[in-house]
Design a protein around this motif. Structure first.
Motif, PDB file in Angstrom:
ATOM      1  N   ALA A 176       0.853  -1.189   0.000  1.00 40.37           N
ATOM      2  CA  ALA A 176       0.000   0.000   0.000  1.00 40.37           C
ATOM      3  C   ALA A 176       0.889   1.239   0.000  1.00 40.37           C
ATOM      4  CB  ALA A 176      -0.901  -0.010   1.232  1.00 40.37           C
ATOM      5  N   GLY A 177       0.808   2.014  -1.062  1.00 41.83           N
ATOM      6  CA  GLY A 177       1.534   3.277  -1.127  1.00 41.83           C
ATOM      7  C   GLY A 177       3.005   3.189  -1.439  1.00 41.83           C
ATOM      8  N   GLU A 178       3.536   1.991  -1.707  1.00 43.13           N
ATOM      9  CA  GLU A 178       4.965   1.910  -2.003  1.00 43.13           C
ATOM     10  C   GLU A 178       5.330   0.627  -2.757  1.00 43.13           C
ATOM     11  OE1 GLU A 178       7.365   1.813   1.527  1.00 43.13           O
ATOM     12  OE2 GLU A 178       6.665  -0.184   2.114  1.00 43.13           O
ATOM     13  N   ILE A 179       6.468   0.708  -3.438  1.00 45.42           N
ATOM     14  CA  ILE A 179       7.073  -0.453  -4.094  1.00 45.42           C
ATOM     15  C   ILE A 179       8.486  -0.562  -3.535  1.00 45.42           C
ATOM     16  CG2 ILE A 179       7.757  -1.502  -6.289  1.00 45.42           C
ATOM     17  CD1 ILE A 179       5.801   0.495  -7.651  1.00 45.42           C
ATOM     18  N   VAL A 180       8.861  -1.756  -3.074  1.00 43.53           N
ATOM     19  CA  VAL A 180      10.187  -1.935  -2.474  1.00 43.53           C
ATOM     20  C   VAL A 180      10.879  -3.145  -3.085  1.00 43.53           C
ATOM     21  CG1 VAL A 180      11.497  -2.283  -0.349  1.00 43.53           C
ATOM     22  CG2 VAL A 180       9.387  -0.938  -0.287  1.00 43.53           C
ATOM     23  N   PHE A 232       3.986   9.667  -8.071  1.00 49.87           N
ATOM     24  CA  PHE A 232       4.983   9.275  -7.073  1.00 49.87           C
ATOM     25  C   PHE A 232       5.439  10.437  -6.208  1.00 49.87           C
ATOM     26  CE2 PHE A 232       5.571   6.693 -10.955  1.00 49.87           C
ATOM     27  CZ  PHE A 232       5.086   5.490 -10.454  1.00 49.87           C
ATOM     28  N   GLU A 233       5.643  10.117  -4.956  1.00 51.93           N
ATOM     29  CA  GLU A 233       6.176  11.090  -3.994  1.00 51.93           C
ATOM     30  C   GLU A 233       7.696  11.113  -4.064  1.00 51.93           C
ATOM     31  OE1 GLU A 233       4.650  11.675   0.309  1.00 51.93           O
ATOM     32  OE2 GLU A 233       6.402  10.337   0.486  1.00 51.93           O
ATOM     33  N   SER A 234       8.305   9.931  -4.174  1.00 46.32           N
ATOM     34  CA  SER A 234       9.770   9.853  -4.270  1.00 46.32           C
ATOM     35  C   SER A 234      10.189   8.525  -4.877  1.00 46.32           C
ATOM     36  CB  SER A 234      10.422  10.019  -2.897  1.00 46.32           C
ATOM     37  OG  SER A 234      10.094   8.925  -2.050  1.00 46.32           O
ATOM     38  N   VAL A 235      11.335   8.556  -5.550  1.00 50.48           N
ATOM     39  CA  VAL A 235      11.947   7.350  -6.096  1.00 50.48           C
ATOM     40  C   VAL A 235      13.433   7.440  -5.778  1.00 50.48           C
ATOM     41  CG1 VAL A 235      12.465   6.012  -8.167  1.00 50.48           C
ATOM     42  CG2 VAL A 235      10.281   7.223  -7.995  1.00 50.48           C
ATOM     43  N   THR A 284      13.355   2.057  -3.623  1.00 55.06           N
ATOM     44  CA  THR A 284      12.058   2.344  -3.015  1.00 55.06           C
ATOM     45  C   THR A 284      11.300   3.392  -3.814  1.00 55.06           C
ATOM     46  OG1 THR A 284      13.026   1.920  -0.835  1.00 55.06           O
ATOM     47  CG2 THR A 284      10.884   3.009  -0.889  1.00 55.06           C
ATOM     48  N   VAL A 285      10.046   3.089  -4.107  1.00 54.73           N
ATOM     49  CA  VAL A 285       9.155   4.026  -4.793  1.00 54.73           C
ATOM     50  C   VAL A 285       7.983   4.302  -3.856  1.00 54.73           C
ATOM     51  CG1 VAL A 285       7.688   4.419  -6.795  1.00 54.73           C
ATOM     52  CG2 VAL A 285       9.793   3.088  -7.044  1.00 54.73           C
ATOM     53  N   LYS A 286       7.842   5.559  -3.457  1.00 52.37           N
ATOM     54  CA  LYS A 286       6.733   5.939  -2.591  1.00 52.37           C
ATOM     55  C   LYS A 286       5.703   6.710  -3.405  1.00 52.37           C
ATOM     56  CE  LYS A 286       9.454   6.065   1.651  1.00 52.37           C
ATOM     57  NZ  LYS A 286       9.931   6.894   2.787  1.00 52.37           N
ATOM     58  N   LEU A 287       4.441   6.306  -3.271  1.00 55.27           N
ATOM     59  CA  LEU A 287       3.365   6.942  -4.018  1.00 55.27           C
ATOM     60  C   LEU A 287       2.639   7.965  -3.149  1.00 55.27           C
ATOM     61  CD1 LEU A 287       3.799   4.016  -5.394  1.00 55.27           C
ATOM     62  CD2 LEU A 287       1.602   4.499  -6.459  1.00 55.27           C
ATOM     63  N   LYS A 288       1.983   8.903  -3.801  1.00 58.75           N
ATOM     64  CA  LYS A 288       1.203   9.897  -3.075  1.00 58.75           C
ATOM     65  C   LYS A 288      -0.051   9.265  -2.484  1.00 58.75           C
ATOM     66  CE  LYS A 288       2.919  13.742  -5.855  1.00 58.75           C
ATOM     67  NZ  LYS A 288       2.596  14.779  -6.881  1.00 58.75           N
ATOM     68  N   ASN A 289      -0.617   8.297  -3.192  1.00 57.67           N
ATOM     69  CA  ASN A 289      -1.768   7.554  -2.690  1.00 57.67           C
ATOM     70  C   ASN A 289      -1.256   6.501  -1.710  1.00 57.67           C
ATOM     71  OD1 ASN A 289      -3.873   5.720  -2.264  1.00 57.67           O
ATOM     72  ND2 ASN A 289      -4.665   5.913  -4.351  1.00 57.67           N
ATOM     73  N   LYS A 290      -1.502   6.706  -0.422  1.00 53.92           N
ATOM     74  CA  LYS A 290      -0.967   5.812   0.608  1.00 53.92           C
ATOM     75  C   LYS A 290      -1.908   4.667   0.966  1.00 53.92           C
ATOM     76  CE  LYS A 290       2.586   8.531   1.202  1.00 53.92           C
ATOM     77  NZ  LYS A 290       3.912   8.139   0.681  1.00 53.92           N
TER      78      LYS A 290
END
Length: 534
Positions: free
Chosen positions: A251-255, A491-494, A506-512
């Motif tokens: 949820a909200g991220e790819i790791v 995305f919030e950050s990559v 790590t890829v963090k999305l704005k939709n958490k």
């Protein structure tokens, strides 16, 4: 009469005992095992090099593909007909959800064989499943081995084998696959030698993961023509070494993680990753304002030179480098700080005119015609940390092969070399190279608060549309470019952070709240619907 009754009763009891023991034979075998049957089977793979798993069904469920309102009817119908029916455990007889593993046997350069295994839910359906999928055209047979029935579909290079518990496929260009499949399935009920590392890995639950046996990989490399020079010292360092890579959509991220377990290599003189983060001075060479992406690394130059000395002289001779530079190996490694950086500052777009010979039917000869098109290329700056720019500058000039004009040497088209204080700089842009050659620096680039550089290896991709460089925004004037910016805006950050023991992308999305795979799937389907790409 009494004796006859006793004989009949005794016979009946014995028969019942025999029948019950036959029916529970596999269960009894499994109950008495110290290890899992999966562990025993994988451990029986000769020269085990790689084990991996991809949980495709769970990822499909995470994407929520079936319930997306933007999925075209034809696509959804095709998915249910050709995909879903072939991965449903009730229909196929195979449980394909979860971490079903494949393994690779490696002895030399090419794999000896590859195997895949899954749990059986209904052995009566497997033959029809394989026939429907046309996975094998081999002969179907049933055989009783050690009192248990096994089924096979086998041809020259591929064998599928199963019983009521497990299914296995073995493929090979070198080995007899039926014998291997039989050996591996029978190995389930024989406790393998303890291997806590492999056992822990096999119990992992991930969307995808991989176990790489570095010891086995190095031994197989030693058996190749190119690897015969690998020394016993190097092989010793990789004893019991391995790494585990994992990938998960949450949820909200790819790791994506890679964890390395190789203490002998880590503590050796060949470990090229520094224990320190890169010098903050690199941030003055990344961008004059905004950038697309960058990566930095802090390396141990002594370790790199030690590794170079392991390379056979017929492939690389360090003494040749010493002759050209006029410096000893010690002087060379002391000259380099070990700090490296590469930055994609922007995307340049320019109009290019090209000519070609076009055939004219009217005049019956070729005539030259021209056409123009837009050519794009990244504006890249690569830096190497040095301790004495004047010394390395004189060395480069003494070689006679490099000509500097106003402090810049043109190596080839779109490649310019220069120096600035403690940095050797290579750029694809003449203007940028000239800027550094004059002694200028960029304003230090500031990382967003959502990310931090804590490890000797670090990478960053800019997802903030308001901080995109001009060239990238110019490309966004096209339909495809606009879609790329919209995708980045999810995305919030990559970023990428790592040291010897652990690397993490790590890829963090704005939709958490929603799963990352669902967010990406929803975006792709909405775009394809809006643009009518389907």
């Amino acid at each position: 009469m009494k004796n006859t009754f006793k004989i009949l009763t005794t016979t009946l009891v014995v028969c019942l005992l025999i029948l019950s023991s036959c029916g529970s034979d596999a269960e009894d075998k499994e109950a008495n095992l110290k290890n899992s049957t999966r562990f025993n089977m994988i451990s029986a793979v000769d020269n085990l090099a790689v084990v991996g798993s991809v949980d495709l069904i769970t990822m499909i469920e995470k994407s929520d593909f079936e319930h997306n309102k933007d999925v075209p009817f034809e696509v959804l119908a095709g998915f249910k007909m050709f995909v879903k029916g072939n991965i449903d455990a009730e229909l196929t007889g195979l449980e394909l959800k979860g971490n079903n593993h494949f393994a690779v046997s490696m002895k030399e350069e090419e794999p000896e064989y590859v195997m895949f295994t899954a749990k059986v839910t209904n052995k009566e359906k497997i033959k029809q499943t394989l026939t429907n999928l046309k996975l094998s055209k081999g002969e179907y047979t049933k055989e009783e081995i050690e009192g248990k029935e096994y089924e096979f579909i086998s041809e020259k290079n591929v064998t599928a084998m199963w019983d009521d518990k497990d299914f296995i496929v073995v493929a090979s260009q070198k080995e007899e696959t039926k014998k291997i499949a039989q050996k591996l399935l029978l190995a389930r009920y024989i406790d393998a030698q303890e291997n806590q590392n492999l056992d822990t890995y096999l119990k992992r639950v991930d969307d995808m993961n991989i176990f790489v046996n570095l010891e086995s990989i190095m031994k197989s490399a030693k058996n190749t023509k190119e690897g015969k020079q690998i020394s016993g010292e190097v092989l010793e360092m990789f004893n019991d070494a391995y790494y585990v890579g994992t990938g998960n959509f949450n949820a909200g991220e790819i790791v994506f993680d890679m964890n390395v377990y190789a203490d002998k290599v880590k503590n050796s003189e060949y470990n090229a990753l520094s224990k320190e983060v890169v010098s903050k001075t690199v941030f003055n060479y990344l961008s004059n304002d905004k950038l697309l992406a960058f990566g930095v690394a802090s390396l141990d130059m002594s370790a790199i030179f030690n590794a170079m000395n392991l390379v056979p002289e017929n492939e690389f001779n360090m003494s040749d480098i010493e002759k050209v530079t006029g410096m000893s190996q010690t002087e060379l490694k002391e000259l380099l700080t070990g700090d490296f950086s590469v930055s994609i500052m922007d995307i340049k777009s320019q109009e290019v005119t090209s000519t070609y010979d076009a055939y004219s039917e009217d005049d019956d000869f070729f005539e030259e015609e021209t056409y123009t098109y837009q050519q794009t290329m990244p504006l890249v700056v690569f830096t190497v940390g040095i301790k004495d720019s004047s010394k390395i500058g004189s060395l480069l000039r003494m070689s006679g092969e490099l000509i500097f004009e106003n402090g810049v040497c043109k190596l080839e088209k779109d490649a310019y070399l220069t120096m600035n204080e403690e940095k050797l700089i290579l750029s694809t842009d003449l203007e940028t190279a000239t800027f550094f050659a004059k002694g200028n620096k960029f304003k230090a680039f500031s990382l967003p608060s959502s990310t931090q550089m804590e490890k000797p290896v670090y990478g960053f991709y800019n997802t903030d549309v308001t901080q995109m460089p001009k060239g990238v925004l110019k490309l966004a004037e096209t339909e495809e470019g606009q879609m790329a910016l919209e995708f980045s805006n999810l995305f919030e950050s990559v970023d990428f952070n790592g040291d010897f023991e652990r690397m993490a992308f790590t890829v963090k999305l704005k939709n958490k709240s929603d799963n990352a795979l669902k967010v990406i799937t929803d975006f792709v389907l909405s775009v394809t619907k809006n643009k009518q790409f389907m």
